[in-house]
Design a protein around this motif. Structure first.
Motif, PDB file in Angstrom:
ATOM      1  N   TRP A 168       0.832  -1.204   0.000  1.00 43.62           N
ATOM      2  CA  TRP A 168       0.000   0.000   0.000  1.00 43.62           C
ATOM      3  C   TRP A 168       0.870   1.258   0.000  1.00 43.62           C
ATOM      4  CZ3 TRP A 168       0.657   3.490   3.915  1.00 43.62           C
ATOM      5  CH2 TRP A 168       1.233   3.032   5.100  1.00 43.62           C
ATOM      6  N   ARG A 169       2.094   1.128   0.496  1.00 39.05           N
ATOM      7  CA  ARG A 169       2.996   2.290   0.505  1.00 39.05           C
ATOM      8  C   ARG A 169       3.329   2.730  -0.921  1.00 39.05           C
ATOM      9  NH1 ARG A 169       4.557  -0.962   4.763  1.00 39.05           N
ATOM     10  NH2 ARG A 169       4.705   0.096   6.792  1.00 39.05           N
TER      11      ARG A 169
ATOM     12  N   VAL B 165       1.533   2.022  -3.674  1.00 39.16           N
ATOM     13  CA  VAL B 165       0.309   2.463  -4.352  1.00 39.16           C
ATOM     14  C   VAL B 165      -0.069   3.875  -3.914  1.00 39.16           C
ATOM     15  CG1 VAL B 165      -2.140   2.004  -4.679  1.00 39.16           C
ATOM     16  CG2 VAL B 165      -0.529   0.105  -4.645  1.00 39.16           C
ATOM     17  N   CYS B 166      -0.106   4.097  -2.611  1.00 42.64           N
ATOM     18  CA  CYS B 166      -0.520   5.415  -2.109  1.00 42.64           C
ATOM     19  C   CYS B 166       0.451   6.511  -2.523  1.00 42.64           C
ATOM     20  CB  CYS B 166      -0.650   5.374  -0.586  1.00 42.64           C
ATOM     21  SG  CYS B 166      -2.022   4.364   0.013  1.00 42.64           S
ATOM     22  N   SER B 167       1.748   6.252  -2.391  1.00 47.03           N
ATOM     23  CA  SER B 167       2.720   7.282  -2.771  1.00 47.03           C
ATOM     24  C   SER B 167       2.716   7.510  -4.273  1.00 47.03           C
ATOM     25  CB  SER B 167       4.120   6.880  -2.302  1.00 47.03           C
ATOM     26  OG  SER B 167       4.515   5.641  -2.868  1.00 47.03           O
TER      27      SER B 167
ATOM     28  N   ILE C  89       0.048   7.290  -6.237  1.00 44.03           N
ATOM     29  CA  ILE C  89      -1.134   8.116  -6.511  1.00 44.03           C
ATOM     30  C   ILE C  89      -0.873   9.564  -6.104  1.00 44.03           C
ATOM     31  CG2 ILE C  89      -3.545   8.511  -5.875  1.00 44.03           C
ATOM     32  CD1 ILE C  89      -3.826   5.469  -5.615  1.00 44.03           C
ATOM     33  N   VAL C  90      -0.246   9.747  -4.937  1.00 46.12           N
ATOM     34  CA  VAL C  90       0.064  11.103  -4.480  1.00 46.12           C
ATOM     35  C   VAL C  90       1.012  11.794  -5.457  1.00 46.12           C
ATOM     36  CG1 VAL C  90       1.223  12.441  -2.677  1.00 46.12           C
ATOM     37  CG2 VAL C  90      -0.361  10.615  -2.051  1.00 46.12           C
TER      38      VAL C  90
ATOM     39  N   THR D  51       4.096  -2.449  -8.055  1.00 47.87           N
ATOM     40  CA  THR D  51       4.088  -3.243  -6.823  1.00 47.87           C
ATOM     41  C   THR D  51       4.763  -4.601  -6.976  1.00 47.87           C
ATOM     42  OG1 THR D  51       1.878  -4.067  -7.412  1.00 47.87           O
ATOM     43  CG2 THR D  51       1.986  -2.140  -5.964  1.00 47.87           C
TER      44      THR D  51
ATOM     45  N   TYR E 292       8.042   4.365  -0.331  1.00 46.08           N
ATOM     46  CA  TYR E 292       7.403   5.675  -0.475  1.00 46.08           C
ATOM     47  C   TYR E 292       8.072   6.489  -1.585  1.00 46.08           C
ATOM     48  CZ  TYR E 292       4.885   4.996   3.964  1.00 46.08           C
ATOM     49  OH  TYR E 292       4.054   4.523   4.953  1.00 46.08           O
TER      50      TYR E 292
END
Length: 395
Positions: free
Chosen positions: A274-275, A277-279, A281-282, A324, A337
């Protein structure tokens, strides 16, 4: 299944060392472990045993890809029907049209890729790994549906041999094999890899290249300023069309909705980070917002809103299923990240400011694959230096 296992176990000694077919041990072992869970355990060293082996991991990724795969097949049929102006067909007719259209590509990828892996494993005397179960379905999904099978075969052979096997096989490659295949096709056959082609069939037998419609990003890159994104019928695409993926392109990566379903499966099973994916997207959102605020007719893709940037093309697919990849991504938490953020940002930079290549996700992931070891190295050394300073202070 018990009867089948007994029959296979009865001939197993012939494929072991000293047996009549011992030279084919790797091939036999590959089929055996594909059908049944091995009962062998590690005999030396310290190991943590659980039920989540590489085979189960790969199968879960394939399951996560199914929503994108099934939707993509239906969308191939839909885009074909829209292109020829014949939309009087039901769901299953459109789906099976797409299924039979993409099936040759899927078979080509698996036959060529697995064939090479079987040969190499047999020569080396190694076990056949399950890594290509995922790569084999990813490769056709990220290629235009009009890609000739012979081109795909050449690209798959190149990627498996030079991006994977020469480095030691599954777990040792530093580049994503599916993306290397896509990159080879793009640079070797650029006219076929633009993603601008919609497969059109006249009747049920004759197949022609009778329609060529630019993908949304291709339309914007070719424009001279702000422009509406159009579907194959010439009507503007709504954001819902973009989000659900009802537009032409590489057939497996258009639907952000289906990609999110796959993401939920990967996160729930703990396979995807998830790190990252989230970073990612950000990074994509921030760079899209920056580009949009300084939009210019010189670079028309900058007029897309951040949400449109994330929904169109292969951005979401690359972040979820390519970035990923645990083999080619960073291993440290902080590194993940940084790695994800840079993929998202670089993908938008390439997409916005390189009008000759309006889809930047592929090159962004491959670029960061190269830098992942360096990022981890810097993170680890920073931790070591920080702890050394802490120890010196205490002394």
């Amino acid at each position: 299944m018990k009867g089948l296992k007994k029959k296979i176990d009865s001939v197993k000694p012939q494929f072991e060392k000293g047996g009549k077919f011992s030279k084919l041990h790797s091939v036999f072992d590959g089929f055996y472990t594909f059908l049944f869970t091995p009962n062998e355990t590690s005999r030396s060293g310290v190991h943590i045993h659980d039920s989540n082996d590489s085979k189960r991991t790969m199968i879960m990724v394939v399951i996560a890809l199914l929503p994108c795969c099934l939707f993509g097949m239906w969308n191939v049929g839909l885009q074909h029907a829209l292109a020829i102006g014949d939309t009087n067909h039901g769901l299953f007719h459109l789906f099976f049209y797409g299924f039979w259209t993409v099936l040759p590509q899927i078979l080509t990828a698996y036959i060529v890729g697995l064939g090479i892996e079987f040969i190499v494993a047999q020569i080396r005397g190694h076990e056949i790994q399950e890594g290509f179960l995922v790569s084999g379905i990813l490769i056709p999904m990220i290629c235009p549906v009009s890609t000739p099978c012979w081109m795909l075969a050449v690209a798959v052979a190149f990627a498996v041999i030079f991006a994977k096997e020469v480095f030691g096989g599954t777990g040792y490659n530093f580049l994503n094999v599916a993306l290397v295949t896509r990159a080879f096709l793009f640079f070797a056959y650029p006219s076929k890899m633009s993603g601008d082609h919609v497969f059109v069939s006249i009747g049920d037998t004759a197949t022609v290249d009778g329609f060529s419609g630019a993908t949304p990003l291709g339309q914007l890159a070719a424009s001279s300023g702000p422009a509406e994104v159009l579907g194959v019928t010439g009507d503007p695409l709504s954001y819902a069309d973009m989000f659900f993926g009802m537009y032409p392109g590489s057939w497996g990566e258009t639907s952000t909705f289906c990609i999110l379903i796959g993401l939920a499966i990967l996160l729930a099973t703990g396979i995807a980070s998830w790190r990252i994916v989230c970073s990612g997207i950000v990074g994509g959102l921030l760079m899209s917002l920056l580009a949009h605020n300084f939009a210019t007719p010189l670079y028309p893709v900058t007029y897309l809103t951040p949400l449109e940037q994330l929904s169109l093309g292969g951005f979401a697919f690359a972040i979820v299923f390519m970035a990923t990849d645990p083999v080619t991504a960073c291993r440290t938490n902080i590194g993940k990240y940084i790695y994800g953020f840079l993929i998202g940002a670089v993908a938008i930079i390439i997409r916005c400011y390189n009008t000759g290549y309006p889809e930047g996700a592929m090159l962004a992931v491959l670029l960061m694959n190269c830098f992942a070891p360096l990022i981890d190295y810097c993170v680890v050394n920073a931790n070591i230096n920080r702890r050394l300073k802490r120890a010196e202070v205490k002394n």
